[in-house]
Write a protein that holds these residues in place. Structure first.
Motif, PDB file in Angstrom:
ATOM      1  N   LYS A 156       0.795  -1.230   0.000  1.00 40.11           N
ATOM      2  CA  LYS A 156       0.000   0.000   0.000  1.00 40.11           C
ATOM      3  C   LYS A 156       0.831   1.285   0.000  1.00 40.11           C
ATOM      4  CE  LYS A 156      -3.983  -2.150   2.246  1.00 40.11           C
ATOM      5  NZ  LYS A 156      -4.915  -2.112   3.421  1.00 40.11           N
ATOM      6  N   PRO A 204       2.224   4.568  -1.031  1.00 37.96           N
ATOM      7  CA  PRO A 204       1.738   5.509  -2.054  1.00 37.96           C
ATOM      8  C   PRO A 204       2.893   6.112  -2.859  1.00 37.96           C
ATOM      9  CG  PRO A 204       1.759   6.599   0.056  1.00 37.96           C
ATOM     10  CD  PRO A 204       2.204   5.178   0.310  1.00 37.96           C
ATOM     11  N   MET A 259       2.444   9.348  -5.089  1.00 39.85           N
ATOM     12  CA  MET A 259       2.230  10.555  -4.286  1.00 39.85           C
ATOM     13  C   MET A 259       3.533  11.029  -3.657  1.00 39.85           C
ATOM     14  SD  MET A 259       1.988  11.694  -0.875  1.00 39.85           S
ATOM     15  CE  MET A 259       1.332  10.405   0.201  1.00 39.85           C
TER      16      MET A 259
END
Length: 385
Positions: free
Chosen positions: A251, A253, A256
């Motif tokens: 997970k 990111p 980002m």
């Protein structure tokens, strides 16, 4: 003394994991003791090439032969394959002899339980490297066997420097936890004279496991804390590079983070072993790092084994305050932060006077982290020095 140290080097022969355990072996050995490494976890081998659990421990045995041989410990390691119960390295007879008749068993982070051994070792020492989460686990009614085995040790140590302090939120277990730090075998981490690459780095996992709940409140992983400082590269000209695992469920990111200026590296690619790990730290200008949310929220006083290695190399560190500043000095070579502004300021201070801070970093390591000092302190606090 005849000492046996447990660990997970064979199961996870990667980067910093190797150093976490081997430095206890090297530290006690430097004090003149007769030291062995024993890995009997009860867990089946993991094959990172096939990315699966297997009954074949060839990968583990070959890794241990290479790693331990490199440290001059070729005849001083034992690995047991949980799949078939067979012993490798120095063998079953020595393993059972050490656990039955040794002077000290150092159980690092619940690495081994020795359920089918005749345990007669004079002193069993438990080292907790995961404060708050270890103690929450001890209150879990489904982990009664785990708690019983942990309590059976003669002495209990923790990286949680604030355990027992009034503002520390770690649940009481009835154990009087003694405090300790990660030992660093300084001969293997010499002060770096040459100039580093112009980047602050760290090594971390986005999230190692799910949050744990205590009294209705969740205590989480590094992902929670990292997001609070995600904008850091936007506030400093300093290049920020993170070797970051993708975490459970993958997970992380990535897009980002890279969009905000972070350089993200895959640890399994750039840090495949302990030598590459050390080289990554050595080439860094310094470390910037957060801690697990649970360490911060519970005011554990946890201090990183990775940060200890940066400091030994003379690479200054700007690291999140978990309460460790109540027990260790900071300000030169080692700087603490709790806010984004403090993190930016700390990086700027090191950049402005790098020579002074890198010398101070090494001096800190020599005073507080030298494996000979830390390991002797373990013996002294346990009353067996």
């Amino acid at each position: 003394m005849r000492i046996v140290v447990t660990g997970l080097i064979g199961q996870y022969p990667f980067g910093g994991v190797i150093w976490d355990y081997i430095q206890y072996v090297l530290g006690f050995q430097a004090l003149g003791h007769d030291v062995y490494y024993l890995e009997d976890t009860g867990v089946w081998p993991y094959d990172p090439v096939k990315e699966t659990i297997t009954d074949d421990c060839t990968y583990q045995v070959r890794a241990l032969e290479r790693i331990m041989g490199g440290f001059g410990l070729g005849g001083r390691w034992i690995y047991r394959n949980a799949a078939d119960g067979k012993f490798h390295g120095a063998g079953e007879a020595l393993a059972r002899e050490l656990v039955k008749g040794g002077d000290l068993l150092v159980n690092v982070s619940t690495a081994s339980w020795f359920t089918d051994y005749e345990v007669g070792v004079k002193h069993q020492m438990f080292l907790d490297g995961d404060p708050m989460f270890t103690q929450i686990g001890m209150h879990d009614p489904d982990k009664g066997d785990y708690t019983k085995r942990l309590r059976a040790h003669d002495s209990h140590f923790s990286f949680g420097l604030k355990l027992g302090d009034a503002d520390c939120r770690v649940p009481d277990t009835g154990i009087r936890w003694k405090k300790t730090l990660q030992p660093v075998a300084l001969d293997w981490w010499p002060f770096v004279q040459e100039a580093p690459e112009d980047q602050f780095t760290t090594v971390m996992n986005w999230a190692s496991y799910k949050p744990k709940v205590w009294q209705g409140e969740e205590f989480g992983q590094k992902d929670i804390e990292f997001l609070k400082f995600a904008d850091l590269p936007l506030h400093t000209p300093q290049r920020m590079v993170i070797a970051m695992g993708q975490g459970i469920g993958r997970k992380r990111p990535t897009e980002m983070l890279e969009g905000k200026g972070w350089t993200i590296l895959e640890p399994d690619e750039v840090l495949p072993d302990h030598a590459a790990y050390r080289e990554f730290l050595r080439r860094s200008k310094g470390e910037w790092s957060i801690a697990k949310h649970g360490y911060v929220a519970a005011r554990t006083g946890w201090f990183s084994c990775r940060t200890a290695c940066y400091l030994a190399l003379g690479r200054p560190a700007v690291v999140q305050d978990t309460g460790w500043t109540d027990h260790l000095p900071e300000g030169e070579g080692l700087l603490a932060f709790s806010t984004l502004e403090e993190a930016v300021r700390g990086i700027g201070q090191i950049d402005a006077d790098y020579g002074r801070h890198r010398r101070a970093a090494r001096a800190f390591a020599e005073k507080y982290l030298d494996a000979r000092v830390v390991c002797q302190d373990l013996l002294d606090q346990a009353g067996i020095g």
